[in-house]
Design a protein around this motif. Structure first.
Motif, PDB file in Angstrom:
ATOM      1  N   ARG A 184      13.780  30.651  23.917  1.00  0.00           N
ATOM      2  CA  ARG A 184      15.092  31.082  24.425  1.00  0.00           C
ATOM      3  C   ARG A 184      14.970  31.817  25.760  1.00  0.00           C
ATOM      4  NH1 ARG A 184      19.236  31.595  20.393  1.00  0.00           N
ATOM      5  NH2 ARG A 184      18.543  30.749  18.388  1.00  0.00           N
ATOM      6  N   GLY A 185      13.737  32.030  26.215  1.00  0.00           N
ATOM      7  CA  GLY A 185      13.533  32.706  27.483  1.00  0.00           C
ATOM      8  C   GLY A 185      13.687  34.214  27.412  1.00  0.00           C
ATOM      9  N   THR A 186      13.479  34.791  26.227  1.00  0.00           N
ATOM     10  CA  THR A 186      13.588  36.246  26.074  1.00  0.00           C
ATOM     11  C   THR A 186      12.513  36.937  26.905  1.00  0.00           C
ATOM     12  OG1 THR A 186      14.356  35.905  23.813  1.00  0.00           O
ATOM     13  CG2 THR A 186      13.674  38.129  24.411  1.00  0.00           C
ATOM     14  N   GLY A 187      12.901  37.967  27.628  1.00  0.00           N
ATOM     15  CA  GLY A 187      11.968  38.682  28.491  1.00  0.00           C
ATOM     16  C   GLY A 187      10.934  39.478  27.712  1.00  0.00           C
ATOM     17  N   ILE A 188       9.829  39.805  28.384  1.00  0.00           N
ATOM     18  CA  ILE A 188       8.737  40.538  27.746  1.00  0.00           C
ATOM     19  C   ILE A 188       9.179  41.932  27.306  1.00  0.00           C
ATOM     20  CG2 ILE A 188       6.481  41.591  28.149  1.00  0.00           C
ATOM     21  CD1 ILE A 188       6.388  38.619  27.631  1.00  0.00           C
ATOM     22  N   VAL A 189       9.967  42.610  28.146  1.00  0.00           N
ATOM     23  CA  VAL A 189      10.423  43.964  27.790  1.00  0.00           C
ATOM     24  C   VAL A 189      11.321  43.907  26.553  1.00  0.00           C
ATOM     25  CG1 VAL A 189      11.761  45.955  28.551  1.00  0.00           C
ATOM     26  CG2 VAL A 189      10.207  44.805  30.149  1.00  0.00           C
ATOM     27  N   ALA A 190      12.220  42.930  26.502  1.00  0.00           N
ATOM     28  CA  ALA A 190      13.092  42.784  25.332  1.00  0.00           C
ATOM     29  C   ALA A 190      12.280  42.483  24.077  1.00  0.00           C
ATOM     30  CB  ALA A 190      14.112  41.672  25.579  1.00  0.00           C
ATOM     31  N   MET A 191      11.262  41.635  24.202  1.00  0.00           N
ATOM     32  CA  MET A 191      10.423  41.311  23.044  1.00  0.00           C
ATOM     33  C   MET A 191       9.621  42.527  22.590  1.00  0.00           C
ATOM     34  SD  MET A 191       9.140  37.468  24.077  1.00  0.00           S
ATOM     35  CE  MET A 191       8.179  37.202  22.594  1.00  0.00           C
ATOM     36  N   MET A 192       9.191  43.351  23.525  1.00  0.00           N
ATOM     37  CA  MET A 192       8.474  44.574  23.165  1.00  0.00           C
ATOM     38  C   MET A 192       9.370  45.505  22.359  1.00  0.00           C
ATOM     39  SD  MET A 192       6.737  47.429  25.656  1.00  0.00           S
ATOM     40  CE  MET A 192       8.346  48.001  26.205  1.00  0.00           C
ATOM     41  N   ILE A 193      10.633  45.619  22.782  1.00  0.00           N
ATOM     42  CA  ILE A 193      11.580  46.464  22.040  1.00  0.00           C
ATOM     43  C   ILE A 193      11.844  45.873  20.655  1.00  0.00           C
ATOM     44  CG2 ILE A 193      13.951  47.333  22.023  1.00  0.00           C
ATOM     45  CD1 ILE A 193      13.763  47.438  25.096  1.00  0.00           C
ATOM     46  N   VAL A 194      11.942  44.540  20.594  1.00  0.00           N
ATOM     47  CA  VAL A 194      12.110  43.890  19.292  1.00  0.00           C
ATOM     48  C   VAL A 194      10.921  44.186  18.390  1.00  0.00           C
ATOM     49  CG1 VAL A 194      12.193  41.639  18.145  1.00  0.00           C
ATOM     50  CG2 VAL A 194      13.626  42.068  20.146  1.00  0.00           C
ATOM     51  N   SER A 195       9.708  44.225  18.958  1.00  0.00           N
ATOM     52  CA  SER A 195       8.513  44.493  18.139  1.00  0.00           C
ATOM     53  C   SER A 195       8.560  45.884  17.512  1.00  0.00           C
ATOM     54  CB  SER A 195       7.244  44.337  18.985  1.00  0.00           C
ATOM     55  OG  SER A 195       7.044  45.437  19.855  1.00  0.00           O
ATOM     56  N   ILE A 196       9.204  46.839  18.197  1.00  0.00           N
ATOM     57  CA  ILE A 196       9.363  48.175  17.605  1.00  0.00           C
ATOM     58  C   ILE A 196      10.259  48.088  16.369  1.00  0.00           C
ATOM     59  CG2 ILE A 196      10.240  50.504  17.998  1.00  0.00           C
ATOM     60  CD1 ILE A 196       9.542  50.138  20.968  1.00  0.00           C
ATOM     61  N   GLY A 197      11.338  47.294  16.468  1.00  0.00           N
ATOM     62  CA  GLY A 197      12.198  47.097  15.308  1.00  0.00           C
ATOM     63  C   GLY A 197      11.480  46.392  14.174  1.00  0.00           C
ATOM     64  N   VAL A 198      10.654  45.385  14.504  1.00  0.00           N
ATOM     65  CA  VAL A 198       9.863  44.695  13.480  1.00  0.00           C
ATOM     66  C   VAL A 198       8.919  45.671  12.788  1.00  0.00           C
ATOM     67  CG1 VAL A 198       8.116  42.910  13.088  1.00  0.00           C
ATOM     68  CG2 VAL A 198      10.029  42.458  14.634  1.00  0.00           C
ATOM     69  N   ALA A 199       8.311  46.566  13.570  1.00  0.00           N
ATOM     70  CA  ALA A 199       7.401  47.564  12.995  1.00  0.00           C
ATOM     71  C   ALA A 199       8.126  48.455  11.997  1.00  0.00           C
ATOM     72  CB  ALA A 199       6.779  48.402  14.110  1.00  0.00           C
ATOM     73  N   LEU A 200       9.315  48.922  12.357  1.00  0.00           N
ATOM     74  CA  LEU A 200      10.071  49.796  11.457  1.00  0.00           C
ATOM     75  C   LEU A 200      10.456  49.070  10.171  1.00  0.00           C
ATOM     76  CD1 LEU A 200      12.376  51.574  14.079  1.00  0.00           C
ATOM     77  CD2 LEU A 200      10.451  52.578  12.824  1.00  0.00           C
ATOM     78  N   VAL A 201      10.895  47.816  10.309  1.00  0.00           N
ATOM     79  CA  VAL A 201      11.279  47.044   9.116  1.00  0.00           C
ATOM     80  C   VAL A 201      10.074  46.859   8.195  1.00  0.00           C
ATOM     81  CG1 VAL A 201      12.043  44.782   8.307  1.00  0.00           C
ATOM     82  CG2 VAL A 201      13.201  45.864  10.238  1.00  0.00           C
ATOM     83  N   MET A 202       8.947  46.420   8.749  1.00  0.00           N
ATOM     84  CA  MET A 202       7.749  46.201   7.934  1.00  0.00           C
ATOM     85  C   MET A 202       7.278  47.497   7.276  1.00  0.00           C
ATOM     86  SD  MET A 202       5.470  43.548  10.213  1.00  0.00           S
ATOM     87  CE  MET A 202       4.146  43.598   8.985  1.00  0.00           C
ATOM     88  N   ARG A 203       7.322  48.584   8.035  1.00  0.00           N
ATOM     89  CA  ARG A 203       6.828  49.858   7.516  1.00  0.00           C
ATOM     90  C   ARG A 203       7.617  50.300   6.288  1.00  0.00           C
ATOM     91  NH1 ARG A 203       7.212  53.858  12.029  1.00  0.00           N
ATOM     92  NH2 ARG A 203       5.861  52.237  12.935  1.00  0.00           N
ATOM     93  N   TYR A 204       8.930  50.205   6.366  1.00  0.00           N
ATOM     94  CA  TYR A 204       9.742  50.723   5.265  1.00  0.00           C
ATOM     95  C   TYR A 204       9.878  49.721   4.123  1.00  0.00           C
ATOM     96  CZ  TYR A 204      10.508  54.730   8.166  1.00  0.00           C
ATOM     97  OH  TYR A 204      10.287  55.863   8.914  1.00  0.00           O
ATOM     98  N   VAL A 205       9.681  48.445   4.395  1.00  0.00           N
ATOM     99  CA  VAL A 205       9.564  47.489   3.289  1.00  0.00           C
ATOM    100  C   VAL A 205       8.304  47.784   2.483  1.00  0.00           C
ATOM    101  CG1 VAL A 205       9.107  45.064   2.738  1.00  0.00           C
ATOM    102  CG2 VAL A 205      10.940  45.653   4.326  1.00  0.00           C
ATOM    103  N   MET A 206       7.191  48.085   3.179  1.00  0.00           N
ATOM    104  CA  MET A 206       5.963  48.434   2.469  1.00  0.00           C
ATOM    105  C   MET A 206       6.109  49.764   1.739  1.00  0.00           C
ATOM    106  SD  MET A 206       2.783  47.035   4.798  1.00  0.00           S
ATOM    107  CE  MET A 206       3.466  47.340   6.425  1.00  0.00           C
TER     108      MET A 206
END
Length: 386
Positions: A184-206
């Motif tokens: 989709r052409g998502t920028g690197i900075v946007a993907m980095m911010i998304v990775s922070i959200g992924v980290a939070l989701v994974m952390r609290y699911v665990m």
């Protein structure tokens, strides 16, 4: 250390419980939530031992549903350079302690290097700074615990299954999520911010499925130490270090010698040119994500062997992983190894002069100094801008 007396009171001084440490030097006091005062009785220590840093009081805060870890690091008396007499035993004790801390730093550095290797490879091929990489480390440790304790498998086959699932999860992440964002052409900075959200989701699911308590594997948790001169360590530490070093060297040389490794380096250098040369860039990136997930899972298992498991264990070392990758050189496999070893060694050895609570600060200071002198890192390459 066995038989050390620990006194736990409330913040206001009301007694809670008195316990003594077991043969592994651990202890546990069930409490409600709140702030507590934990005091180690120095009179219960052996005559030649003392608390490192001099303070025998800790004031942890316990939150509802969680546990709080309290650490009293011990050392031989006089390791801070205090004379022990005219026989030179104080100087000998300092060198013995330094050797032990260097060994522990090497052990920690290899664990950080395993985790940093996957992060470095993913950054090299995609440009993504993945803040969810610490959760991939935790996932490996939790999966191994599930197979080991939950399903009753021995730790070795449980670890193999956990590493395989970690790799599969890395593949699925890129196939179903990161790969779609790239298309989709998502920028690197946007993907980095998304990775922070992924980290939070994974952390609290665990946290939901694993819980907030500390746990340990069913095997290899308590082993008698083996002494090599001034160094004392459990057999599992030597085996783990051998496995970590072998995996790091194997992956590093695979990147240099194999066809896939050369393709990965081509994608890292110039994805557009690699694609025009007939390289399937998406396939290479997917292989790197699979490898990165598997190596991160292995790092989590090794970290769980050296300490208790908890749902924040990956988050706790994420800053050190970034430090190792940046110090060694972003996107380089051997750079991650070298940088992580420097970080691990400095963290442990620095406790000869600084309180253990500040040991990570010194490693980050070294990182800043090195990057001021050599911005590309130890093994990184200079890049021309413009």
């Amino acid at each position: 250390m066995n038989g050390v007396k620990i006194v736990v009171t409330t913040e206001g001084g009301q007694p809670v419980k008195e316990v003594t440490t077991n043969a592994q030097g651990t202890w546990e006091v069930p409490t409600d939530k709140g702030k507590f005062k934990v005091t180690l009785d120095p009179n219960s220590l052996p005559k030649n031992a003392e608390v490192r840093g001099g303070s025998n009081v800790r004031t942890p805060t316990v939150f509802e549903g969680n546990c709080s870890t309290v650490l009293f690091a011990l050392q031989a008396k006089g390791v801070a350079g205090q004379p022990q007499g005219d026989d030179g035993s104080g100087e000998s004790s300092v060198w013995d302690t330094a050797a032990q801390l260097a060994f522990e730093g090497l052990n920690l550095g290899l664990i950080i290097a395993l985790a940093a290797l996957g992060l470095s490879l993913i950054y090299g091929t995609t440009g993504l700074t993945n803040f969810a990489h610490g959760e991939l480390v935790t996932l490996g440790a939790v999966l191994a615990y599930m197979f080991n304790v939950g399903f009753g498998l021995h730790l070795i086959p449980a670890a193999v299954l956990a590493v395989a699932l970690g790799g599969a999860f890395g593949y699925a992440q890129d196939r179903l999520f990161w790969g779609q964002l790239r298309k989709r052409g998502t920028g690197i900075v946007a993907m980095m911010i998304v990775s922070i959200g992924v980290a939070l989701v994974m952390r609290y699911v665990m946290l939901i499925f694993f819980g907030g308590q500390n746990e340990a594997y069913a095997q290899y948790t308590a082993q008698p130490g083996i002494e090599f001169g001034p160094i004392s360590a459990a057999p599992k530490n030597f085996v783990a270090m051998g496995i970590e070093l072998a995996v790091l060297l194997l992956v590093g040389f695979a990147l240099l010698r194999t066809r896939t490794g050369k393709a990965a380096r081509a994608v890292s250098d110039n994805p557009a040119l690699a694609a025009s040369s007939g390289i399937n860039v998406d396939r290479v990136i997917r292989i790197i994500w699979t490898l990165g997930g598997a190596i991160a899972a292995l790092a989590g298992i090794m970290l769980g062997l050296s300490q208790n498991l908890k749902y924040t264990m990956g988050q706790d070392i994420l800053l050190l992983i970034f430090a190792g990758v940046t110090l060694g050189g972003l996107g380089t496999a051997f750079g991650a190894l070298v940088g992580s070893l420097v970080v691990g060694l400095f963290i442990q050895v620095s406790t000869l002069w600084v309180p253990p609570e500040l040991k990570s600060v010194g490693a980050l200071v070294v990182l800043i100094i090195v990057l001021l002198v050599r911005p590309q890192g130890i093994l990184g390459r200079r890049e021309r801008i413009g």
